[in-house]
Design a protein around this motif. Structure first.
Motif, mmCIF file in Angstrom:
data_model
loop_
_atom_site.group_PDB
_atom_site.id
_atom_site.type_symbol
_atom_site.label_atom_id
_atom_site.label_comp_id
_atom_site.label_asym_id
_atom_site.label_seq_id
_atom_site.Cartn_x
_atom_site.Cartn_y
_atom_site.Cartn_z
ATOM 1 N N LYS A 109 0.824 -1.205 0.000
ATOM 2 C CA LYS A 109 0.000 0.000 0.000
ATOM 3 C C LYS A 109 0.859 1.257 0.000
ATOM 4 C CE LYS A 109 -3.973 -2.218 2.025
ATOM 5 N NZ LYS A 109 -4.021 -3.140 0.983
ATOM 6 N N TYR A 110 2.109 1.132 0.424
ATOM 7 C CA TYR A 110 3.052 2.249 0.465
ATOM 8 C C TYR A 110 4.459 1.668 0.624
ATOM 9 C CZ TYR A 110 2.240 1.314 5.415
ATOM 10 O OH TYR A 110 2.088 0.701 6.612
ATOM 11 N N PRO A 111 5.500 2.464 0.349
ATOM 12 C CA PRO A 111 6.867 1.973 0.581
ATOM 13 C C PRO A 111 7.060 1.632 2.059
ATOM 14 C CG PRO A 111 6.890 3.983 -0.723
ATOM 15 C CD PRO A 111 5.487 3.795 -0.249
ATOM 16 N N ARG A 112 7.915 0.660 2.328
ATOM 17 C CA ARG A 112 8.080 0.182 3.694
ATOM 18 C C ARG A 112 9.468 0.502 4.230
ATOM 19 N NH1 ARG A 112 6.932 -5.986 2.949
ATOM 20 N NH2 ARG A 112 8.678 -5.598 1.586
ATOM 21 N N GLU A 113 9.529 0.800 5.511
ATOM 22 C CA GLU A 113 10.812 0.993 6.168
ATOM 23 C C GLU A 113 11.583 -0.319 6.141
ATOM 24 O OE1 GLU A 113 7.937 1.993 7.578
ATOM 25 O OE2 GLU A 113 8.138 4.152 7.889
ATOM 26 N N GLY A 114 12.876 -0.243 5.868
ATOM 27 C CA GLY A 114 13.711 -1.437 5.808
ATOM 28 C C GLY A 114 13.973 -1.910 4.391
ATOM 29 N N ASP A 115 13.149 -1.492 3.434
ATOM 30 C CA ASP A 115 13.401 -1.835 2.035
ATOM 31 C C ASP A 115 14.577 -1.011 1.524
ATOM 32 O OD1 ASP A 115 11.262 -3.534 2.225
ATOM 33 O OD2 ASP A 115 9.918 -2.342 0.978
ATOM 34 N N LEU A 116 15.135 -1.425 0.387
ATOM 35 C CA LEU A 116 16.316 -0.749 -0.162
ATOM 36 C C LEU A 116 15.988 -0.008 -1.445
ATOM 37 C CD1 LEU A 116 19.103 -3.484 0.226
ATOM 38 C CD2 LEU A 116 18.499 -1.641 1.793
ATOM 39 N N ILE A 117 16.775 1.021 -1.701
ATOM 40 C CA ILE A 117 16.733 1.776 -2.947
ATOM 41 C C ILE A 117 18.139 1.738 -3.534
ATOM 42 C CG2 ILE A 117 16.378 4.032 -4.009
ATOM 43 C CD1 ILE A 117 13.807 3.058 -2.850
ATOM 44 N N GLY A 124 25.151 3.115 -5.181
ATOM 45 C CA GLY A 124 25.015 2.774 -3.773
ATOM 46 C C GLY A 124 23.621 2.306 -3.411
ATOM 47 N N LEU A 125 23.543 1.628 -2.286
ATOM 48 C CA LEU A 125 22.272 1.165 -1.748
ATOM 49 C C LEU A 125 21.892 2.020 -0.551
ATOM 50 C CD1 LEU A 125 22.814 -2.688 -1.857
ATOM 51 C CD2 LEU A 125 21.175 -1.387 -3.197
ATOM 52 N N PHE A 126 20.629 2.406 -0.507
ATOM 53 C CA PHE A 126 20.111 3.189 0.603
ATOM 54 C C PHE A 126 18.942 2.445 1.228
ATOM 55 C CE2 PHE A 126 22.482 6.271 -1.712
ATOM 56 C CZ PHE A 126 22.951 7.147 -0.745
ATOM 57 N N GLU A 127 18.893 2.470 2.545
ATOM 58 C CA GLU A 127 17.815 1.828 3.283
ATOM 59 C C GLU A 127 16.770 2.875 3.653
ATOM 60 O OE1 GLU A 127 17.148 -0.996 7.208
ATOM 61 O OE2 GLU A 127 19.098 -0.105 6.843
ATOM 62 N N ILE A 128 15.505 2.533 3.467
ATOM 63 C CA ILE A 128 14.424 3.450 3.816
ATOM 64 C C ILE A 128 14.263 3.441 5.331
ATOM 65 C CG2 ILE A 128 11.971 3.959 3.575
ATOM 66 C CD1 ILE A 128 12.061 2.519 0.864
ATOM 67 N N ASN A 129 14.458 4.613 5.944
ATOM 68 C CA ASN A 129 14.320 4.742 7.390
ATOM 69 C C ASN A 129 12.941 5.226 7.801
ATOM 70 O OD1 ASN A 129 16.987 3.991 7.746
ATOM 71 N ND2 ASN A 129 17.705 6.097 7.659
ATOM 72 N N ILE A 143 -3.751 12.517 -1.375
ATOM 73 C CA ILE A 143 -2.296 12.436 -1.251
ATOM 74 C C ILE A 143 -1.747 11.910 -2.573
ATOM 75 C CG2 ILE A 143 -0.384 11.349 -0.011
ATOM 76 C CD1 ILE A 143 -1.877 13.177 1.803
ATOM 77 N N PHE A 144 -0.765 12.601 -3.143
ATOM 78 C CA PHE A 144 -0.244 12.233 -4.460
ATOM 79 C C PHE A 144 1.152 11.618 -4.410
ATOM 80 C CE2 PHE A 144 -3.180 15.796 -5.200
ATOM 81 C CZ PHE A 144 -4.098 15.142 -5.996
ATOM 82 N N THR A 145 1.902 11.839 -3.316
ATOM 83 C CA THR A 145 3.283 11.357 -3.259
ATOM 84 C C THR A 145 3.590 10.747 -1.898
ATOM 85 O OG1 THR A 145 4.132 13.483 -2.468
ATOM 86 C CG2 THR A 145 4.122 13.126 -4.852
ATOM 87 N N TYR A 146 4.680 9.972 -1.880
ATOM 88 C CA TYR A 146 5.289 9.511 -0.644
ATOM 89 C C TYR A 146 6.682 10.113 -0.577
ATOM 90 C CZ TYR A 146 1.762 5.802 -0.642
ATOM 91 O OH TYR A 146 0.597 5.099 -0.660
ATOM 92 N N TYR A 147 7.095 10.534 0.601
ATOM 93 C CA TYR A 147 8.439 11.055 0.806
ATOM 94 C C TYR A 147 9.235 10.017 1.582
ATOM 95 C CZ TYR A 147 12.269 13.941 2.467
ATOM 96 O OH TYR A 147 13.514 14.436 2.749
ATOM 97 N N LEU A 148 10.388 9.614 1.053
ATOM 98 C CA LEU A 148 11.220 8.582 1.661
ATOM 99 C C LEU A 148 12.489 9.203 2.215
ATOM 100 C CD1 LEU A 148 11.044 5.979 -1.246
ATOM 101 C CD2 LEU A 148 9.449 6.263 0.633
ATOM 102 N N LYS A 149 12.749 8.999 3.484
ATOM 103 C CA LYS A 149 13.990 9.442 4.111
ATOM 104 C C LYS A 149 14.881 8.214 4.202
ATOM 105 C CE LYS A 149 16.148 12.802 6.145
ATOM 106 N NZ LYS A 149 16.572 13.947 5.411
ATOM 107 N N CYS A 150 16.000 8.231 3.486
ATOM 108 C CA CYS A 150 16.855 7.049 3.363
ATOM 109 C C CYS A 150 18.264 7.346 3.864
ATOM 110 C CB CYS A 150 16.945 6.605 1.909
ATOM 111 S SG CYS A 150 15.361 6.354 1.112
ATOM 112 N N SER A 151 18.942 6.319 4.359
ATOM 113 C CA SER A 151 20.340 6.447 4.763
ATOM 114 C C SER A 151 21.149 5.348 4.082
ATOM 115 C CB SER A 151 20.476 6.341 6.283
ATOM 116 O OG SER A 151 20.089 5.070 6.721
ATOM 117 N N MET A 152 22.458 5.567 4.025
ATOM 118 C CA MET A 152 23.358 4.610 3.390
ATOM 119 C C MET A 152 23.186 3.235 4.049
ATOM 120 S SD MET A 152 25.728 4.360 1.022
ATOM 121 C CE MET A 152 26.529 5.902 0.740
ATOM 122 N N PHE A 153 23.029 2.213 3.228
ATOM 123 C CA PHE A 153 22.807 0.855 3.707
ATOM 124 C C PHE A 153 24.109 0.269 4.227
ATOM 125 C CE2 PHE A 153 22.481 -3.772 2.555
ATOM 126 C CZ PHE A 153 21.593 -4.110 3.557
#
Length: 188
Positions: A109-117, A124-129, A143-153
């Motif tokens: 239903k939406y991006p999940r924390e712990g998945d990778l980008i 590089g790989l980033f983990e969704i925090n 709501i039209f968008t999701y905002y993902l805050k990611c950090s280096m995996f």
């Protein structure tokens, strides 16, 4: 006093569809193609709610907008007692409609924390925090968008079988460096 029924943008489906199409098109024009890699839990610890043997597989290519082209956010490179620690962060925006369309079979239903980008500009790989599900708070009543805050995996031996050789190869460099360190140190 009630709002004007002729200019009610919060209930107008055609108006919402137009804005949704414009947001999706803007991300396609100004964004970049990344690979979204879902995490599969193999052996979940029910007490702590984590899985030390997570697998990352079945990646999907999707376009996302990079919120800051000034460089990575976060603390950057920090020297700690254990050596150099890279704390790069990045903010990405993805179209809700495109995400739901691409992952319809997976029932996300939406991006999940712990998945990778997989971010191709830096290989590089980033983990969704954190996933901000209502960044633009009901603009036009939706709501039209999701905002993902990611950090280096931080790679720690997880299985990566994304279906994209370039994304799977992002960790092979880490494995080779780890193998060189293990084989090159020690005595006896």
């Amino acid at each position: 006093m009630a709002t004007n029924p002729y200019f009610n943008k919060f209930k107008s489906k055609p108006e919402q569809q137009l804005v949704d199409d414009l947001v999706t098109e803007a991300i396609k024009i100004h964004g970049i193609d990344v690979v979204y890699i879902p995490r599969t839990l193999v052996n979940k610890d029910e007490i702590f709610g984590e899985d030390r043997q997570a697998k990352f597989e079945n990646g999907r290519e999707i376009e996302m907008y990079v919120d800051s082209y000034d460089g990575f956010e976060g603390e950057g490179e920090v020297m700690t007692q254990f050596g150099l620690d890279i704390k790069d962060e990045i903010g990405l925006t993805v179209s809700r409609t495109r995400f739901l369309k691409i992952f319809a079979k997976n029932d996300y239903k939406y991006p999940r924390e712990g998945d990778l980008i997989y971010f191709p500009l830096t290989n590089g790989l980033f983990e969704i925090n954190f996933v901000e599900r209502d960044k633009n708070f009901y603009n036009f009543g939706k709501i039209f968008t999701y905002y993902l805050k990611c950090s280096m995996f931080k790679y720690s031996g997880e299985d990566l079988d994304t279906g994209f050789d370039i994304a799977d190869g992002a960790t092979s460099d880490v494995n080779l460096q780890l193998l060189e360190v293990v084989m090159g140190t020690g005595s006896g």
